[in-house]
Design an enzyme around this catalytic site. Structure first.
Site, PDB file in Angstrom:
ATOM      1  N   ILE A 139       0.839  -1.197   0.000  1.00 29.84           N
ATOM      2  CA  ILE A 139       0.000   0.000   0.000  1.00 29.84           C
ATOM      3  C   ILE A 139       0.875   1.249   0.000  1.00 29.84           C
ATOM      4  O   ILE A 139       0.592   2.226  -0.716  1.00 29.84           O
ATOM      5  CB  ILE A 139      -0.956   0.011   1.208  1.00 29.84           C
ATOM      6  CG1 ILE A 139      -1.884  -1.210   1.160  1.00 29.84           C
ATOM      7  CG2 ILE A 139      -1.775   1.302   1.230  1.00 29.84           C
ATOM      8  CD1 ILE A 139      -2.736  -1.314  -0.096  1.00 29.84           C
ATOM      9  N   CYS A 289      -9.768  -2.386   2.983  1.00 30.93           N
ATOM     10  CA  CYS A 289     -10.153  -2.382   1.569  1.00 30.93           C
ATOM     11  C   CYS A 289     -11.561  -2.949   1.398  1.00 30.93           C
ATOM     12  O   CYS A 289     -12.360  -2.434   0.609  1.00 30.93           O
ATOM     13  CB  CYS A 289      -9.147  -3.183   0.737  1.00 30.93           C
ATOM     14  SG  CYS A 289      -8.896  -4.890   1.297  1.00 30.93           S
ATOM     15  N   THR A 290     -11.879  -3.999   2.159  1.00 28.98           N
ATOM     16  CA  THR A 290     -13.198  -4.628   2.036  1.00 28.98           C
ATOM     17  C   THR A 290     -14.294  -3.725   2.589  1.00 28.98           C
ATOM     18  O   THR A 290     -15.383  -3.628   2.012  1.00 28.98           O
ATOM     19  CB  THR A 290     -13.205  -5.995   2.740  1.00 28.98           C
ATOM     20  OG1 THR A 290     -12.192  -6.831   2.163  1.00 28.98           O
ATOM     21  CG2 THR A 290     -14.548  -6.677   2.583  1.00 28.98           C
ATOM     22  N   ARG A 334      -4.051 -19.492   8.215  1.00 25.60           N
ATOM     23  CA  ARG A 334      -3.222 -18.598   7.406  1.00 25.60           C
ATOM     24  C   ARG A 334      -1.777 -19.078   7.280  1.00 25.60           C
ATOM     25  O   ARG A 334      -1.014 -18.545   6.489  1.00 25.60           O
ATOM     26  CB  ARG A 334      -3.248 -17.181   7.978  1.00 25.60           C
ATOM     27  CG  ARG A 334      -4.578 -16.483   7.775  1.00 25.60           C
ATOM     28  CD  ARG A 334      -4.437 -14.988   7.925  1.00 25.60           C
ATOM     29  NE  ARG A 334      -5.737 -14.328   7.953  1.00 25.60           N
ATOM     30  CZ  ARG A 334      -5.903 -13.018   7.868  1.00 25.60           C
ATOM     31  NH1 ARG A 334      -4.861 -12.223   7.751  1.00 25.60           N
ATOM     32  NH2 ARG A 334      -7.113 -12.494   7.903  1.00 25.60           N
ATOM     33  N   GLY A 348     -13.073  -8.597   9.405  1.00 30.53           N
ATOM     34  CA  GLY A 348     -13.678  -7.628  10.311  1.00 30.53           C
ATOM     35  C   GLY A 348     -14.506  -6.597   9.578  1.00 30.53           C
ATOM     36  O   GLY A 348     -15.049  -5.684  10.196  1.00 30.53           O
ATOM     37  N   ARG A 370      -9.598 -16.602   1.362  1.00 34.65           N
ATOM     38  CA  ARG A 370      -8.438 -16.134   0.610  1.00 34.65           C
ATOM     39  C   ARG A 370      -8.175 -17.131  -0.529  1.00 34.65           C
ATOM     40  O   ARG A 370      -8.207 -18.343  -0.309  1.00 34.65           O
ATOM     41  CB  ARG A 370      -7.208 -16.035   1.519  1.00 34.65           C
ATOM     42  CG  ARG A 370      -7.345 -15.028   2.660  1.00 34.65           C
ATOM     43  CD  ARG A 370      -7.282 -13.608   2.141  1.00 34.65           C
ATOM     44  NE  ARG A 370      -7.400 -12.629   3.213  1.00 34.65           N
ATOM     45  CZ  ARG A 370      -6.382 -12.070   3.846  1.00 34.65           C
ATOM     46  NH1 ARG A 370      -5.144 -12.405   3.511  1.00 34.65           N
ATOM     47  NH2 ARG A 370      -6.574 -11.183   4.792  1.00 34.65           N
ATOM     48  N   ASN A 453      -8.156  -4.539  -4.240  1.00 36.50           N
ATOM     49  CA  ASN A 453      -7.900  -4.349  -2.811  1.00 36.50           C
ATOM     50  C   ASN A 453      -6.588  -3.632  -2.532  1.00 36.50           C
ATOM     51  O   ASN A 453      -6.324  -3.232  -1.401  1.00 36.50           O
ATOM     52  CB  ASN A 453      -7.925  -5.684  -2.067  1.00 36.50           C
ATOM     53  CG  ASN A 453      -7.088  -6.756  -2.741  1.00 36.50           C
ATOM     54  OD1 ASN A 453      -7.543  -7.389  -3.697  1.00 36.50           O
ATOM     55  ND2 ASN A 453      -5.874  -6.963  -2.265  1.00 36.50           N
TER      56      ASN A 453
END
Length: 481
Positions: A139, A289-290, A334, A348, A370, A453
């Site tokens: 980012i 982003c979501t 993950r 979240g 994912r 994203n």
């Protein structure tokens, strides 16, 4: 002459017109801080082909391509006006002029439509606002590209420094190389040189100091000539007010987090609640982003149809937080190989909706998977509405929202029958409604929302920073409310 010859001649004529537009657009941007848009898409620093493709986008509005022959007169008129800093949409000027029945000339109509940016009404050009990036990951580098791209006349945002941990030999050279080339987003548009002796990256003439520090307390930004800066923390290491307050060092005025904020840190989604930021607020978050992909269409749907409840399932590209190969990870699942698996995980974003959109009373739940793609995700938003509707009504409404509403920079709309995730790499919108995938039955609507994203989210971050810095200039003609 054959039909093909006619088409080719027409294309060459339009190319010539588009070429004539470029110096006008550039001069307005450099000398007057005027950004020329075409249906919310910037034409600054765009190629001839890009300008023509953006005009073709107007098919979504009137069913026919907008011609450069139609917009050029508006652009020439703007060049003759005494304009102040602003964003002016020549696509909207052309569309509203077409509907105007008063018999005004283009010059008269344009002067009236942009009156708020001329003469005594115009905003004075402001001194540039310093920006510091704390962290230089995915980012951070995209935000850097956007800041450099938008530096324009030098009176807007100015990227002055990046703060990173020392990485050994040729650290600055390697970081500059990552800024120059990106496997997903392509080459940097411009030139980058490195001054190792002065620890500086020079990108399109912007001198960016590279500051090495292991902790915010180690940096005095005034020592680098930085003052009243906005610091963008894209490390995600600190997410509450206490942790982020460590950045409020000499030279730093505000801190913007590129991750969901915790506690009382305001979570801001530009286009929805950015106008709630208090002038004296020094710490805020741009959410995730979501969350940025969900909240604008949720607000749009609630405004028109009412939302009783909803569930979102995000199919999300993998991120650096996951492992390339199976290895220990503090979070469940993950730790498994990101490029080899679909990985069920938590999000979240659903709970964050209430922070950015408190007036939405509906309960929104969510989960995430994912998947093995490096960028672009999709949110599947399943809504129970307050009234029955039809698929066509929903699509017509969202299409109009994406074109003419205050949310047009956040929501895009696509009707291509074969759209896939890679088509949206580089999208500057927070989310893109996929018309072909939309399902509506009675009071139930299922929206498929694509989002880059990385880049789309970075654009939202920049919009928030522009707003709090005072360089988010008004748009003309004003969007419909």
């Amino acid at each position: 002459m054959t039909v093909n010859d006619d088409s080719f001649t027409n294309w060459k004529n339009r190319e010539e017109i588009a070429e004539s537009m470029i110096p006008i657009i550039g001069k307005l941007h450099r000398e007057q801080d005027v950004t020329v848009l075409l249906h919310s898409r910037s034409l600054v620093n765009k190629s001839v082909v890009s300008i023509l493709k953006t005009h073709r986008f107007a098919r979504q509005i009137a069913g026919a391509e907008l011609s450069v022959t139609e917009t050029l007169p508006f652009l020439k008129t703007l060049a003759e006006l005494d304009l102040g800093p602003s964003q002016i949409d020549i696509g909207m000027l052309a569309a509203t002029y077409r509907e105007d029945d008063r018999g005004l000339s283009i010059a008269e109509f344009t002067a009236e439509a942009v009156a708020g940016a001329t003469g005594a009404n115009k905003i004075e050009r402001r001194e540039g606002r310093d920006v510091v990036l704390y962290g230089f990951g995915r980012i951070g580098r995209l935000v850097a590209r956007l800041l450099i791209e938008k530096s324009g006349s030098g009176n807007g945002l100015r990227l002055r420094a990046i703060v990173v941990r020392g990485g050994g030999d040729q650290d600055i050279v390697k970081r500059a190389s990552l800024l120059r080339r990106d496997s997903i987003h392509g080459q940097f548009q411009g030139t980058i040189t490195v001054d190792e002796a002065n620890s500086t990256i020079i990108a399109n003439g912007n001198e960016i100091k590279v500051i090495y520090a292991n902790d915010p307390s180690e940096v005095d930004y005034t020592a680098y000539g930085i003052k009243d800066a906005i610091l963008i923390d894209n490390t995600g290491k600190w997410r509450d007010r206490e942790g982020l307050s460590q950045h409020l060092r000499p030279g730093i005025d505000k801190v913007v987090l590129t991750a969901p904020g915790k506690g009382d840190v305001p979570n801001i989604v530009h286009g929805v609640n950015h106008d709630t930021i208090k002038p004296d607020e020094q710490i805020l978050s741009c959410a995730s982003c979501t969350t940025n992909a969900l909240v604008p269409p949720l607000k749009a749907m609630d405004d028109e149809f009412g939302v009783q409840r909803g569930h979102v399932e995000t199919v999300h590209s993998f991120t650096n937080d996951q492992n390339l190969l199976d290895n220990y990870h503090k979070s469940e699942r993950r730790g498994r190989s990101a490029p080899l698996n679909m990985v069920i995980t938590e999000t979240g974003a659903a709970s964050a909706v209430s922070k950015a959109l408190p007036e939405l009373k509906a309960k929104i739940t969510g989960s995430s998977i994912r998947v093995p793609v490096p960028d672009v995700s999709i949110a599947i938003l399943n809504l129970q509405l307050a009234r029955e509707t039809t698929r066509q009504e929903v699509l017509d409404y969202l299409r109009e929202v994406s074109l003419t509403s205050p949310l047009k920079r956040q929501i895009d709309f696509i009707s291509a029958p074969d759209a896939v995730s890679s088509d949206f790499i580089g999208s500057r919108h927070a989310s893109i409604v996929d018309a072909g995938a939309t399902k509506v039955e009675g009071d139930n609507a299922i929206l498929y929302l694509w989002y880059d994203n990385e880049f789309g989210y970075s654009c939202q971050v920049i919009r928030v920073v522009q707003h709090v810095s005072g360089v988010e200039y008004p748009t003309y003609p004003a969007p419909a409310v």
